[in-house]
Design a protein around this motif. Structure first.
Motif, PDB file in Angstrom:
ATOM      1  N   ARG A 165      31.785  30.653  38.773  1.00 49.50           N
ATOM      2  CA  ARG A 165      30.481  30.058  38.469  1.00 49.50           C
ATOM      3  C   ARG A 165      30.301  28.744  39.219  1.00 49.50           C
ATOM      4  O   ARG A 165      29.220  28.482  39.778  1.00 49.50           O
ATOM      5  CB  ARG A 165      30.333  29.840  36.965  1.00 49.50           C
ATOM      6  N   ASP A 166      31.341  27.956  39.254  1.00 49.65           N
ATOM      7  CA  ASP A 166      31.241  26.659  39.924  1.00 49.65           C
ATOM      8  C   ASP A 166      31.084  26.814  41.436  1.00 49.65           C
ATOM      9  O   ASP A 166      30.227  26.167  42.055  1.00 49.65           O
ATOM     10  CB  ASP A 166      32.485  25.815  39.619  1.00 49.65           C
ATOM     11  N   SER A 167      31.888  27.689  42.046  1.00 52.07           N
ATOM     12  CA  SER A 167      31.795  27.839  43.504  1.00 52.07           C
ATOM     13  C   SER A 167      30.491  28.522  43.911  1.00 52.07           C
ATOM     14  O   SER A 167      29.967  28.274  45.006  1.00 52.07           O
ATOM     15  CB  SER A 167      33.003  28.596  44.056  1.00 52.07           C
ATOM     16  N   THR A 173      39.140  31.815  38.294  1.00 48.94           N
ATOM     17  CA  THR A 173      39.296  30.366  38.198  1.00 48.94           C
ATOM     18  C   THR A 173      39.155  29.694  39.567  1.00 48.94           C
ATOM     19  O   THR A 173      39.024  28.479  39.656  1.00 48.94           O
ATOM     20  CB  THR A 173      40.663  29.995  37.599  1.00 48.94           C
ATOM     21  N   GLU A 174      39.206  30.510  40.622  1.00 44.23           N
ATOM     22  CA  GLU A 174      38.966  30.011  41.970  1.00 44.23           C
ATOM     23  C   GLU A 174      38.404  31.155  42.807  1.00 44.23           C
ATOM     24  O   GLU A 174      38.604  32.331  42.475  1.00 44.23           O
ATOM     25  CB  GLU A 174      40.247  29.465  42.602  1.00 44.23           C
ATOM     26  N   PRO A 175      37.676  30.850  43.874  1.00 50.47           N
ATOM     27  CA  PRO A 175      37.091  31.922  44.687  1.00 50.47           C
ATOM     28  C   PRO A 175      38.164  32.856  45.234  1.00 50.47           C
ATOM     29  O   PRO A 175      39.265  32.430  45.567  1.00 50.47           O
ATOM     30  CB  PRO A 175      36.387  31.156  45.813  1.00 50.47           C
ATOM     31  N   PRO A 234      35.907  39.555  55.996  1.00 44.92           N
ATOM     32  CA  PRO A 234      36.445  38.218  56.278  1.00 44.92           C
ATOM     33  C   PRO A 234      35.365  37.140  56.186  1.00 44.92           C
ATOM     34  O   PRO A 234      34.288  37.266  56.758  1.00 44.92           O
ATOM     35  CB  PRO A 234      36.950  38.353  57.722  1.00 44.92           C
ATOM     36  N   GLY A 235      35.691  36.099  55.411  1.00 46.23           N
ATOM     37  CA  GLY A 235      34.748  34.999  55.239  1.00 46.23           C
ATOM     38  C   GLY A 235      33.869  35.121  54.015  1.00 46.23           C
ATOM     39  O   GLY A 235      33.185  34.162  53.639  1.00 46.23           O
ATOM     40  N   VAL A 236      33.867  36.300  53.362  1.00 42.39           N
ATOM     41  CA  VAL A 236      33.058  36.520  52.161  1.00 42.39           C
ATOM     42  C   VAL A 236      33.946  36.374  50.937  1.00 42.39           C
ATOM     43  O   VAL A 236      35.092  36.821  50.934  1.00 42.39           O
ATOM     44  CB  VAL A 236      32.390  37.907  52.190  1.00 42.39           C
ATOM     45  N   MET A 237      33.380  35.763  49.884  1.00 42.82           N
ATOM     46  CA  MET A 237      34.149  35.475  48.677  1.00 42.82           C
ATOM     47  C   MET A 237      33.521  36.118  47.443  1.00 42.82           C
ATOM     48  O   MET A 237      32.304  36.281  47.362  1.00 42.82           O
ATOM     49  CB  MET A 237      34.187  33.961  48.433  1.00 42.82           C
ATOM     50  N   PHE A 259      28.394  37.011  45.781  1.00 43.13           N
ATOM     51  CA  PHE A 259      29.044  37.723  44.691  1.00 43.13           C
ATOM     52  C   PHE A 259      29.658  36.726  43.711  1.00 43.13           C
ATOM     53  O   PHE A 259      30.280  35.744  44.123  1.00 43.13           O
ATOM     54  CB  PHE A 259      30.162  38.620  45.229  1.00 43.13           C
ATOM     55  N   ILE A 260      29.503  37.003  42.421  1.00 43.50           N
ATOM     56  CA  ILE A 260      30.195  36.225  41.401  1.00 43.50           C
ATOM     57  C   ILE A 260      31.030  37.178  40.567  1.00 43.50           C
ATOM     58  O   ILE A 260      30.554  38.235  40.125  1.00 43.50           O
ATOM     59  CB  ILE A 260      29.221  35.420  40.517  1.00 43.50           C
ATOM     60  N   ARG A 261      32.293  36.792  40.361  1.00 43.86           N
ATOM     61  CA  ARG A 261      33.234  37.644  39.642  1.00 43.86           C
ATOM     62  C   ARG A 261      33.609  36.975  38.313  1.00 43.86           C
ATOM     63  O   ARG A 261      34.083  35.840  38.280  1.00 43.86           O
ATOM     64  CB  ARG A 261      34.480  37.830  40.493  1.00 43.86           C
ATOM     65  N   GLU A 262      33.368  37.665  37.218  1.00 42.19           N
ATOM     66  CA  GLU A 262      33.680  37.128  35.900  1.00 42.19           C
ATOM     67  C   GLU A 262      35.186  36.902  35.762  1.00 42.19           C
ATOM     68  O   GLU A 262      36.002  37.729  36.166  1.00 42.19           O
ATOM     69  CB  GLU A 262      33.212  38.109  34.833  1.00 42.19           C
ATOM     70  N   GLY A 263      35.545  35.751  35.199  1.00 39.86           N
ATOM     71  CA  GLY A 263      36.933  35.466  34.867  1.00 39.86           C
ATOM     72  C   GLY A 263      37.746  34.782  35.948  1.00 39.86           C
ATOM     73  O   GLY A 263      38.907  34.434  35.722  1.00 39.86           O
TER      74      GLY A 263
END
Length: 327
Positions: A58-60, A42-44, A51-54, A36-40
């Motif tokens: 973009r960087d991570s 700054t850190e995961p 549990p364990g899913v982020m 999953f990628i979440r717009e906006g």
């Protein structure tokens, strides 16, 4: 006392013997890692119910994909979580939308070293949380949604997706997307059809991960858990429309469907071990009720044993490491 001449236990005596005669094997290349990628961000951001899913930045996300590729997983499935949504899910069509940006990032990072699968559905992008646009009566308008799926498909292909995961369960979605791609001169991009996607309670944690705005349910377009014959009809329709891979989702509660589809399908069969399946194992393991690693391997092996060619699972990278270490 008369003893049996045939003793199956002879072939279970040691780990080496059990490995030698194992009928079903799981290989890292058969595993697909959803991300999953979440717009906006700054850190995961951790997903509380998984549990364990982020939710990645973009960087991570780039780093997570590289890590999964190094572990040997066969594919990556990307889901985008936009900062804003609207009635038509326009962010899904926008080349600058978070999912399309993420696809470009991932392609630039790993190229063709893994299979990059996009989520071709509007639910993460609509303000009402449904997989398509709504008509005047408040129901999902199947045919109007297909038009948007076609535009979304072109945007995802332009972003570099290798496989389009048609997950919306709209009638005719595979045929429409295939015709749009062919008309654009794209005969190479594969379609993964969510052919038998059930209206399951197992999807709950996923909706946390994508911050779903859904009110109500999706029972008018996802399959009734009571039905099996209908699944085979859906699979046949999707294959006839040009699906390159068909999927059963969820996996664990529907192993009978996986087996039935595998017995009939002439294209590869995928199965998705969904968020609720993941969360139940993690919750039980956290309380010491089950052996976590053994349960992960056992559940994924059962999906392969039922006939799935590939398995989407949130444990893909971790399990790949276990397998490579020679479980």
């Amino acid at each position: 006392m008369s003893f049996p001449a045939s003793r199956p236990r002879r072939l279970r005596r040691t780990p080496a013997m059990r490995r030698a005669v194992a009928e079903t094997r799981v290989h890292p290349a058969e595993l697909i890692q959803p991300l999953f990628i979440r717009e906006g961000l700054t850190e995961p951001r951790p997903v509380e119910s998984m549990p364990g899913v982020m939710q990645h930045t973009r960087d991570s996300l780039r780093k997570a994909v590289v890590s999964a590729v190094h572990a040997g997983v066969g594919g990556i499935m990307i889901y985008g979580v936009p900062a804003t949504r609207d009635e038509s899910g326009s962010g899904a069509l926008d080349p600058g939308g978070i999912l399309n940006v993420a696809l470009r990032d991932v392609v630039s990072e790993v190229g063709d070293s893994t299979v990059i699968i996009s989520d071709l559905c509007l639910d993460e992008f609509t303000s009402h949380g449904h997989c398509g646009v709504l008509g005047p009566d408040g129901a999902v308008d199947n045919d109007a949604t297909l038009e948007l799926y076609g535009q979304m498909a072109l945007a995802q292909v332009d972003a570099g997706a290798h496989v389009l995961g048609a997950s919306g369960m709209m009638d005719g979605q595979v045929g429409h997307v295939r015709s749009v791609l062919d008309a654009a001169g794209d005969v190479d991009t594969a379609i993964l059809a969510y052919a038998a996607k059930y209206a399951s309670a197992c999807f709950g944690p996923f909706r946390d991960a994508v911050e779903s705005a859904l009110e109500g349910d999706r029972r008018t377009y996802q399959q009734d858990p009571a039905n099996a014959v209908e699944a085979l009809r859906e699979v046949r329709m999707d294959i006839d429309e040009g699906a390159d891979i068909v999927m059963v989702k969820p996996a664990g509660p529907y192993l009978d469907i996986v087996a039935a589809v595998a017995a009939e399908s002439e294209v590869p069969v995928a199965a998705y071990q969904v968020s609720g399946e993941y969360a139940m194992v993690e919750a039980a393991a956290a309380r010491g009720w089950i052996d976590r690693e053994r349960m992960i391997l056992e559940t994924v092996t059962s999906i392969r044993r039922a006939g799935a060619t590939m398995v989407a699972t949130y444990w893909a990278e971790e399990l790949a490491g276990v397998l490579r270490a020679g479980y």
